[in-house]
Design a protein around this motif. Structure first.
Motif, PDB file in Angstrom:
ATOM      1  N   LYS A  16     -72.682 -15.615  83.510  1.00  0.00           N
ATOM      2  CA  LYS A  16     -71.956 -16.510  84.419  1.00  0.00           C
ATOM      3  C   LYS A  16     -70.507 -16.708  83.975  1.00  0.00           C
ATOM      4  O   LYS A  16     -69.572 -16.589  84.779  1.00  0.00           O
ATOM      5  N   LEU A  17     -70.305 -17.024  82.696  1.00  0.00           N
ATOM      6  CA  LEU A  17     -68.939 -17.201  82.194  1.00  0.00           C
ATOM      7  C   LEU A  17     -68.163 -15.881  82.223  1.00  0.00           C
ATOM      8  O   LEU A  17     -66.949 -15.882  82.442  1.00  0.00           O
ATOM      9  N   ALA A  18     -68.868 -14.766  82.012  1.00  0.00           N
ATOM     10  CA  ALA A  18     -68.209 -13.445  82.081  1.00  0.00           C
ATOM     11  C   ALA A  18     -67.644 -13.231  83.480  1.00  0.00           C
ATOM     12  O   ALA A  18     -66.510 -12.748  83.646  1.00  0.00           O
ATOM     13  N   GLU A  19     -68.413 -13.606  84.482  1.00  0.00           N
ATOM     14  CA  GLU A  19     -67.941 -13.481  85.865  1.00  0.00           C
ATOM     15  C   GLU A  19     -66.747 -14.404  86.109  1.00  0.00           C
ATOM     16  O   GLU A  19     -65.776 -14.014  86.768  1.00  0.00           O
ATOM     17  N   ASN A  20     -66.807 -15.616  85.555  1.00  0.00           N
ATOM     18  CA  ASN A  20     -65.690 -16.552  85.713  1.00  0.00           C
ATOM     19  C   ASN A  20     -64.415 -16.020  85.056  1.00  0.00           C
ATOM     20  O   ASN A  20     -63.317 -16.149  85.604  1.00  0.00           O
ATOM     21  N   ILE A  21     -64.567 -15.437  83.851  1.00  0.00           N
ATOM     22  CA  ILE A  21     -63.411 -14.841  83.151  1.00  0.00           C
ATOM     23  C   ILE A  21     -62.826 -13.703  83.990  1.00  0.00           C
ATOM     24  O   ILE A  21     -61.614 -13.605  84.184  1.00  0.00           O
ATOM     25  N   PHE A  22     -63.707 -12.848  84.496  1.00  0.00           N
ATOM     26  CA  PHE A  22     -63.303 -11.680  85.291  1.00  0.00           C
ATOM     27  C   PHE A  22     -62.551 -12.127  86.544  1.00  0.00           C
ATOM     28  O   PHE A  22     -61.476 -11.587  86.865  1.00  0.00           O
ATOM     29  N   ASN A  23     -63.091 -13.112  87.243  1.00  0.00           N
ATOM     30  CA  ASN A  23     -62.464 -13.609  88.471  1.00  0.00           C
ATOM     31  C   ASN A  23     -61.129 -14.294  88.169  1.00  0.00           C
ATOM     32  O   ASN A  23     -60.148 -14.120  88.909  1.00  0.00           O
ATOM     33  N   TYR A  24     -61.087 -15.082  87.082  1.00  0.00           N
ATOM     34  CA  TYR A  24     -59.851 -15.779  86.702  1.00  0.00           C
ATOM     35  C   TYR A  24     -58.753 -14.761  86.386  1.00  0.00           C
ATOM     36  O   TYR A  24     -57.594 -14.931  86.779  1.00  0.00           O
ATOM     37  N   ARG A  25     -59.137 -13.696  85.696  1.00  0.00           N
ATOM     38  CA  ARG A  25     -58.178 -12.638  85.335  1.00  0.00           C
ATOM     39  C   ARG A  25     -57.623 -11.960  86.588  1.00  0.00           C
ATOM     40  O   ARG A  25     -56.425 -11.691  86.684  1.00  0.00           O
ATOM     41  N   ASN A  26     -58.511 -11.705  87.555  1.00  0.00           N
ATOM     42  CA  ASN A  26     -58.077 -11.054  88.800  1.00  0.00           C
ATOM     43  C   ASN A  26     -57.141 -11.949  89.613  1.00  0.00           C
ATOM     44  O   ASN A  26     -56.214 -11.465  90.282  1.00  0.00           O
ATOM     45  N   GLU A  27     -57.387 -13.247  89.563  1.00  0.00           N
ATOM     46  CA  GLU A  27     -56.600 -14.194  90.368  1.00  0.00           C
ATOM     47  C   GLU A  27     -55.285 -14.592  89.688  1.00  0.00           C
ATOM     48  O   GLU A  27     -54.282 -14.834  90.354  1.00  0.00           O
ATOM     49  N   ASN A  28     -55.291 -14.682  88.346  1.00  0.00           N
ATOM     50  CA  ASN A  28     -54.142 -15.220  87.627  1.00  0.00           C
ATOM     51  C   ASN A  28     -53.402 -14.215  86.743  1.00  0.00           C
ATOM     52  O   ASN A  28     -52.420 -14.564  86.093  1.00  0.00           O
ATOM     53  N   GLY A  29     -53.902 -12.995  86.689  1.00  0.00           N
ATOM     54  CA  GLY A  29     -53.278 -11.998  85.825  1.00  0.00           C
ATOM     55  C   GLY A  29     -53.843 -12.061  84.414  1.00  0.00           C
ATOM     56  O   GLY A  29     -54.752 -12.842  84.119  1.00  0.00           O
ATOM     57  N   VAL A  30     -53.308 -11.244  83.526  1.00  0.00           N
ATOM     58  CA  VAL A  30     -53.875 -11.109  82.182  1.00  0.00           C
ATOM     59  C   VAL A  30     -53.690 -12.395  81.370  1.00  0.00           C
ATOM     60  O   VAL A  30     -52.773 -13.193  81.626  1.00  0.00           O
TER      61      VAL A  30
END
Length: 708
Positions: free
Chosen positions: A502-516
């Motif tokens: 679940k947190l992995a998905e949140n990290i992945f989505n946050y990265r896609n939305e906010n950049g590296v």
């Protein structure tokens, strides 16, 4: 807590304080990688294996305690729980003894003994067991009534009750257990109606087999059980019946009258109908559990070696999934594994457009500045490799043959569909082959470990135990290498300490939305990633080119202040301190010890600062098979061939020599001396030289010897 710690110590011999502190950390939801790496002072420097053992015995103890509570509750409801019985149950330290204590109260209403009790025959059974009566038949006649139609019926019913009493005696059960443990023989016989089936032939060695159960190798037992499951053989576990009868008789029979004769009959009934079937099944299950454990251990070792296989690194790769009729699928990947181009070529029959294929490979390598080529090791692999080696490249080109195991599983998976929604399974499979060369760990974590094809009888062992152990291996491998948070897939991130899917998905989505992510501190902005998850996972997540160079190291953020103090005392910056081995070796670590940071942690910090973010894996090396060996028919006794170890078992290892069939180096052919552990002599994907000992073309079997 005290009982739990004592239980773990009795099974591991680890220091009490180390066990207690580790249990405390586990109860705080700390992970094994985090505890072993960043809590060394508290654990007394226990490693991952020792902490894993603590976890295992902690779970065993908790399961035992749960079962005790259930049994005590059941006995209370039956109103049969005495103070003595309660004490025995509470002091029991193993499940077998616990179940033996519960056995007399765990009756089914359909037993022969229960039916005899309902017919009022228990008093007769007690008279016989007292062994004081001489005229048993006269006494039995008094019980002939209702459903008891004759004296023989009465005596038979009484014997059923006595047989159940015998079956419930812990001393008798333990005696039979010991005999099974020491003397049990496992034997097999072919099922005649199925013995000639084509599928049965691989088990023909076991059509008439006999061996000591305590000495049978794990792989053979699992093979026998598979053959039994598929209906090709029947399996029996037996001991010397006469010895078993004598042992029971000596414990029960104290007279030489008619009562003794009835008890003898009851003993035979108890043994054949109750004791032997139950305890032989138990013995077989114990043997199966041991075989499972051995097979799971082999699988875990293989998986670890495979996951920690040599990465090529961030290089541009042309990956080829070879084939004949359907052609060879080509994909071009950039250094980060992103798909840039795909196409199909047809160099092999029936189209045989080898010239066009070579031109296409050459032009793609130029266009996409390819640095290495990865070729899957499946159908048409050798032919495709030979073709690629004929291409005249402008620059030096490294050519690798890569294992395809599990690639088809990945290409049809939900993960692959999410990554490449607009491409079919052939493109996805080719991408997986290329990425495996770049970074085996990052790619293989996307595939169910059981589908990777390293191990023995993985589908026959306890699946929950296997999955649990493999998950631990994957987690340990991922965290020992570390993960680039800005390029990692959701699958890879999910294995980072404290993160999960679940947190992995949140990290992945946050990265896609906010950049590296620009710093480790920024990780805290991910939704639902709280302080505990950050504490557990931050040090395993790396930030390339971060403002703080420690963000790309294994130094935990909680120790940044210590590093800053060291740098300040040495009158240098953290950036200039990193990699300066001479300066780092001048540090008096004792000056920086605190209540929470001890010498063990400080030594790890200095070691990391010397070579920050160092990949523990070796770099991939090019390997070439003997180009004259195309099929099993090209092999002959005495040949020396290059090969790659592609599977390790307890009985030896399998070696790919460049043809469809893998050869076996039996454990006896690994060394001139006794081999205790195959892994001490070879490792997975190791490049070795083998000598061909024997080639059985009809059975497609190749016997090899390790050439020193």
């Amino acid at each position: 807590m005290k009982l739990l710690v004592s239980y773990i110590i009795s099974n591991t011999n680890l220091p009490e304080q180390s066990v207690k502190n580790t249990v405390d950390l586990l109860n705080e939801d700390c992970t094994i990688p985090f505890i072993s790496r960043y809590r060394k002072e508290r654990t007394g420097n226990l490693d991952e294996v020792q902490i894993g053992d603590i976890v295992k015995f902690k779970e065993q103890f908790e399961a035992l305690e749960k079962r005790k509570k259930a049994i005590l509750k059941a006995l209370e409801e039956q109103e049969v729980l005495t103070t003595e019985l309660k004490q025995k149950i509470e002091s029991t330290q193993d499940l077998t003894t616990l179940e033996d204590l519960y056995l007399p109260y765990k009756k089914s209403r359909k037993t022969k003994a229960e039916k005899a009790r309902l017919n009022g025959l228990e008093p007769l059974a007690k008279i016989i067991m007292s062994q004081n009566a001489n005229d048993v038949e006269s006494i039995a006649f008094k019980y002939v009534k209702g459903e008891v139609a004759s004296v023989e019926d009465a005596l038979e019913g009484a014997r059923h009750i006595i047989a159940e009493w015998i079956n419930e005696r812990a001393d008798i059960r333990n005696n039979i257990r010991r005999q099974l443990e020491r003397f049990a023989i496992i034997s097999t016989k072919a099922v005649k109606t199925k013995a000639k089936d084509e599928d049965a032939q691989k088990f023909r060695d076991y059509f008439d087999w006999e061996e000591s159960l305590s000495r049978i190798p794990s792989h053979r037992l699992l093979a026998i059980l598979r053959a039994e499951k598929e209906g090709f053989i029947r399996v029996k576990v037996e001991i010397d019946h006469d010895r078993a009868f004598d042992n029971i008789e000596r414990r029960i029979i104290k007279s030489n009258n008619a009562c003794a004769e009835e008890i003898q009959l009851a003993i035979k009934d108890a043994y054949k109908r109750l004791l032997l079937p139950s305890l032989s099944n138990e013995a077989m299950q114990i043997a199966k559990d041991k075989a499972d454990e051995a097979a799971i251990t082999v699988f875990a070792k293989n998986l670890k070696q495979l996951l920690l296989g040599s990465p090529l690194g961030e290089k541009r790769v042309l990956a080829i999934d070879p084939g004949f009729r359907s052609g060879c699928k080509l994909v071009c990947l950039d250094a980060q594994g992103q798909l840039k181009y795909n196409e199909t070529i047809y160099p092999h029959p029936p189209k045989s457009d080898s010239i066009g294929a070579m031109k296409k490979i050459s032009s793609l390598c130029d266009a996409y500045k390819i640095e290495a080529i990865a070729i899957g090791n499946g159908t048409a692999s050798r032919e495709t490799e030979a073709l690629v080696r004929k291409v005249h490249f402008k620059n030096d080109m490294q050519v690798f043959v890569v294992s395809e195991a599990g690639a088809s599983i990945y290409s049809a998976s939900k993960i692959a569909r999410e990554e490449f929604p607009d491409y079919d399974v052939t493109v996805r499979g080719s991408v997986s082959i290329g990425r495996r060369l770049q970074d085996p760990l990052a790619e293989l974590v996307k595939i169910d470990a059981k589908s990777i094809g390293v191990g023995q009888y993985q589908h026959d062992v306890d699946q929950s135990k296997l999955q649990k152990q493999l998950d631990v291996v994957v987690e340990n491998c991922v965290n020992s290498v570390g993960v680039n948070i800005n390029s990692a897939s959701k699958s890879l991130l999910s294995y980072v300490s404290g993160i999960g899917p679940k947190l992995a998905e949140n990290i992945f989505n946050y990265r896609n939305e906010n950049g590296v992510f620009k710093s480790r501190a920024a990780i805290k902005k991910v939704p639902r990633l709280g302080g505990k998850a950050f504490e557990q996972g931050a040090a395993f997540l790396r930030i390339k080119d971060a403002e703080n160079p420690l963000d790309d190291s294994a130094v935990h953020p909680e120790s940044y202040a210590v590093v800053a103090k060291i740098a300040k005392d040495l009158k240098t910056s953290i950036k200039d301190l990193i990699g300066n081995k001479a300066l780092l070796q001048t540090i008096n670590l004792k000056n920086y010890c605190t209540e929470t940071v001890g010498l063990l942690t400080l030594e790890d910090i200095v070691k990391e600062l010397e070579k920050p973010g160092l990949d523990i894996r070796e770099q991939a090396k090019v390997f070439a098979f003997n180009q004259n060996i195309k099929t099993i028919n090209d092999l002959h006794e005495g040949q020396l061939l290059p090969g790659i170890v592609n599977n390790i078992t307890n009985f030896g290892c399998f070696v790919d020599v460049g043809i469809k069939e893998s050869g076996l180096i039996h454990v006896s052919n690994l060394s001139d001396s006794f081999v205790k552990d195959v892994n001490e002599h070879v490792s997975l994907h190791q490049q070795i030289i083998v000598k061909v000992l024997e080639v059985d073309v009809p059975r497609k079997r190749i016997q090899l010897k390790l050439h020193k």
